[in-house]
Design a protein around this motif. Sequence first.
Motif, PDB file in Angstrom:
ATOM      1  N   MET A 166       0.845  -1.185   0.000  1.00 39.51           N
ATOM      2  CA  MET A 166       0.000   0.000   0.000  1.00 39.51           C
ATOM      3  C   MET A 166       0.885   1.242   0.000  1.00 39.51           C
ATOM      4  O   MET A 166       1.851   1.329   0.742  1.00 39.51           O
ATOM      5  CB  MET A 166      -0.906  -0.009   1.238  1.00 39.51           C
ATOM      6  CG  MET A 166      -1.863   1.172   1.338  1.00 39.51           C
ATOM      7  SD  MET A 166      -2.885   1.076   2.832  1.00 39.51           S
ATOM      8  CE  MET A 166      -1.671   1.522   4.109  1.00 39.51           C
ATOM      9  N   VAL A 193       1.570   5.298   0.547  1.00 34.80           N
ATOM     10  CA  VAL A 193       1.150   6.542   1.210  1.00 34.80           C
ATOM     11  C   VAL A 193       2.173   7.617   0.853  1.00 34.80           C
ATOM     12  O   VAL A 193       3.242   7.325   0.308  1.00 34.80           O
ATOM     13  CB  VAL A 193       1.065   6.377   2.742  1.00 34.80           C
ATOM     14  CG1 VAL A 193       0.067   5.287   3.108  1.00 34.80           C
ATOM     15  CG2 VAL A 193       2.435   6.079   3.356  1.00 34.80           C
ATOM     16  N   PHE A 220       0.614   1.515  11.784  1.00 35.75           N
ATOM     17  CA  PHE A 220       0.113   0.367  11.035  1.00 35.75           C
ATOM     18  C   PHE A 220       0.476  -0.969  11.689  1.00 35.75           C
ATOM     19  O   PHE A 220       0.101  -2.025  11.188  1.00 35.75           O
ATOM     20  CB  PHE A 220       0.642   0.411   9.601  1.00 35.75           C
ATOM     21  CG  PHE A 220       0.122   1.568   8.807  1.00 35.75           C
ATOM     22  CD1 PHE A 220      -1.179   1.562   8.326  1.00 35.75           C
ATOM     23  CD2 PHE A 220       0.913   2.680   8.558  1.00 35.75           C
ATOM     24  CE1 PHE A 220      -1.675   2.637   7.599  1.00 35.75           C
ATOM     25  CE2 PHE A 220       0.429   3.753   7.831  1.00 35.75           C
ATOM     26  CZ  PHE A 220      -0.872   3.739   7.353  1.00 35.75           C
ATOM     27  N   TYR A 278      -0.314  -4.417   3.486  1.00 40.34           N
ATOM     28  CA  TYR A 278      -1.585  -3.685   3.441  1.00 40.34           C
ATOM     29  C   TYR A 278      -2.013  -3.480   1.994  1.00 40.34           C
ATOM     30  O   TYR A 278      -1.183  -3.392   1.085  1.00 40.34           O
ATOM     31  CB  TYR A 278      -1.449  -2.301   4.089  1.00 40.34           C
ATOM     32  CG  TYR A 278      -1.653  -2.279   5.586  1.00 40.34           C
ATOM     33  CD1 TYR A 278      -2.893  -1.943   6.132  1.00 40.34           C
ATOM     34  CD2 TYR A 278      -0.613  -2.588   6.450  1.00 40.34           C
ATOM     35  CE1 TYR A 278      -3.085  -1.913   7.503  1.00 40.34           C
ATOM     36  CE2 TYR A 278      -0.792  -2.566   7.829  1.00 40.34           C
ATOM     37  CZ  TYR A 278      -2.034  -2.228   8.348  1.00 40.34           C
ATOM     38  OH  TYR A 278      -2.235  -2.206   9.712  1.00 40.34           O
ATOM     39  N   SER A 306      -5.148  -0.960  -0.136  1.00 36.12           N
ATOM     40  CA  SER A 306      -6.148   0.095   0.044  1.00 36.12           C
ATOM     41  C   SER A 306      -7.445  -0.333  -0.641  1.00 36.12           C
ATOM     42  O   SER A 306      -7.432  -0.791  -1.779  1.00 36.12           O
ATOM     43  CB  SER A 306      -5.650   1.424  -0.524  1.00 36.12           C
ATOM     44  OG  SER A 306      -5.371   1.308  -1.900  1.00 36.12           O
ATOM     45  N   LEU A 365      -3.479   7.881   4.150  1.00 38.36           N
ATOM     46  CA  LEU A 365      -3.730   7.180   2.896  1.00 38.36           C
ATOM     47  C   LEU A 365      -4.447   8.073   1.884  1.00 38.36           C
ATOM     48  O   LEU A 365      -4.175   8.010   0.678  1.00 38.36           O
ATOM     49  CB  LEU A 365      -4.566   5.918   3.169  1.00 38.36           C
ATOM     50  CG  LEU A 365      -4.919   5.062   1.955  1.00 38.36           C
ATOM     51  CD1 LEU A 365      -3.668   4.590   1.224  1.00 38.36           C
ATOM     52  CD2 LEU A 365      -5.766   3.867   2.382  1.00 38.36           C
ATOM     53  N   PRO A 412      -7.306   1.582   4.602  1.00 34.97           N
ATOM     54  CA  PRO A 412      -6.183   0.637   4.701  1.00 34.97           C
ATOM     55  C   PRO A 412      -6.663  -0.698   5.262  1.00 34.97           C
ATOM     56  O   PRO A 412      -7.311  -0.744   6.308  1.00 34.97           O
ATOM     57  CB  PRO A 412      -5.229   1.337   5.674  1.00 34.97           C
ATOM     58  CG  PRO A 412      -6.105   2.216   6.514  1.00 34.97           C
ATOM     59  CD  PRO A 412      -7.250   2.630   5.631  1.00 34.97           C
ATOM     60  N   ARG A 450      -5.405  -4.533   6.376  1.00 40.94           N
ATOM     61  CA  ARG A 450      -4.279  -5.426   6.644  1.00 40.94           C
ATOM     62  C   ARG A 450      -4.511  -6.778   5.975  1.00 40.94           C
ATOM     63  O   ARG A 450      -5.608  -7.327   6.004  1.00 40.94           O
ATOM     64  CB  ARG A 450      -4.136  -5.628   8.161  1.00 40.94           C
ATOM     65  CG  ARG A 450      -2.962  -6.512   8.549  1.00 40.94           C
ATOM     66  CD  ARG A 450      -2.938  -6.767  10.033  1.00 40.94           C
ATOM     67  NE  ARG A 450      -2.525  -5.615  10.791  1.00 40.94           N
ATOM     68  CZ  ARG A 450      -1.256  -5.287  11.033  1.00 40.94           C
ATOM     69  NH1 ARG A 450      -0.288  -6.033  10.539  1.00 40.94           N
ATOM     70  NH2 ARG A 450      -0.967  -4.229  11.752  1.00 40.94           N
TER      71      ARG A 450
END
Length: 395
Positions: A1, A3, A18, A48, A50, A78, A96, A98
């Motif tokens: 993921m 960011v 996180f 992760y 999104s 995010l 987000p 997991r």
Amino acid sequence: MEVRVREGDSYAYYGRLFMVPLELIIDSNENVNPSNLKTGTKIMIPGYVSIPYTIKEEDTLWKIGNAKNLSIDAMMILNQMQNPNKLTTGETLYLPERITQQHVSSKLPYGSEILMKQLKTLKKLYPFINVDTVGTSVLGNPIQEIRIGKGLKKVHMNASFHANEWITTMVLMNLVNQYLISLTNRSPLRGINTINLYNDTELSIVPMVNPDGVDLVLNGPPTSRREEIININEGSDEFVHWKANIRGVDLNNQFPANWEIEQERKAPKSPAPRDFPGKSSLSEPEAIAMADLIKKNQYDRILAYHTQGEEFYWGYEGFEPPDSEVLAREFERVSGYKAIRNFDSHAGFKDWYIQEYKRPGFTIELGRGINPLPLSQFKDIIQKVEGIFIASLYL
């Protein structure tokens, strides 16, 4: 993921926010200096994904966070939000999520093309791993290696030396995926804290040594070589029992550990679906790639996954060190597989490794029955071999 860095952010803060080990975040962003994070820099958060969410009337970040068990700031990072109170009904908010479930398929057998797609997916989800090509097959298919961890101890594993033993690739990929999920979720495997394994051990995996052969068993011969391969297969277009590479050479009879003995006593004296050791040792590009990989990296131990017998072999001509027996007894204990020290066989990958490096090497024979083993055995195999996988890293 992915960011983007805000003013004042740090890797340590991302790790806490996180709940991902700091070293995994650092290793997922090797091209970014962790001590000098610049605002707007793209940062990968491993483990992760999104997920898009359509904002409903009367939604707030607090309400969404409570419902989804998400941190407000994680959602703000995010979505690059400045104002947590500014949500517009109907717009898309990214949440987000997991990763806690496998992203590697175990429902259908797969060949080299699907393996490549799965490796690409794992690299995207877990960018702290490295995926590289260590050689190519006869047909030019890449032989891929995964590397996980930065420790001084170096462990190598491989699968699908033999074409109709393709289930070994699926088993090894499943074990790797379990390991990655455990690392990013800080969840132990069989009571072992895996982030310690990551820091202490570099794990090398070649999940499919023989991509051409696996594809042949699963999909039939390529048009360009169809006549040649059917001739090698004694006129049959049924390849379920094919073990060799696409040229009819058994890759696990290719290594210079008394290769001449195998050449003399093996029945096939020319290319065949199984057992032909080639016209010389290391004649095949797949075997050369594996030998070069070992020579370059000097692994502390190796495990080669095969099928048949729920047992494993750990000796060769007395070259095995005392550590081999210690590992063998632990592998036997955690798996229920039978440990066999000596077996009348030569020219195998494990044989050559032990002979050349005097270090622990193992041929792990998964499951029991007729090759190819049915996928109905998959869960049982995983349960038994998982202990070997973990023990090979922590001992």
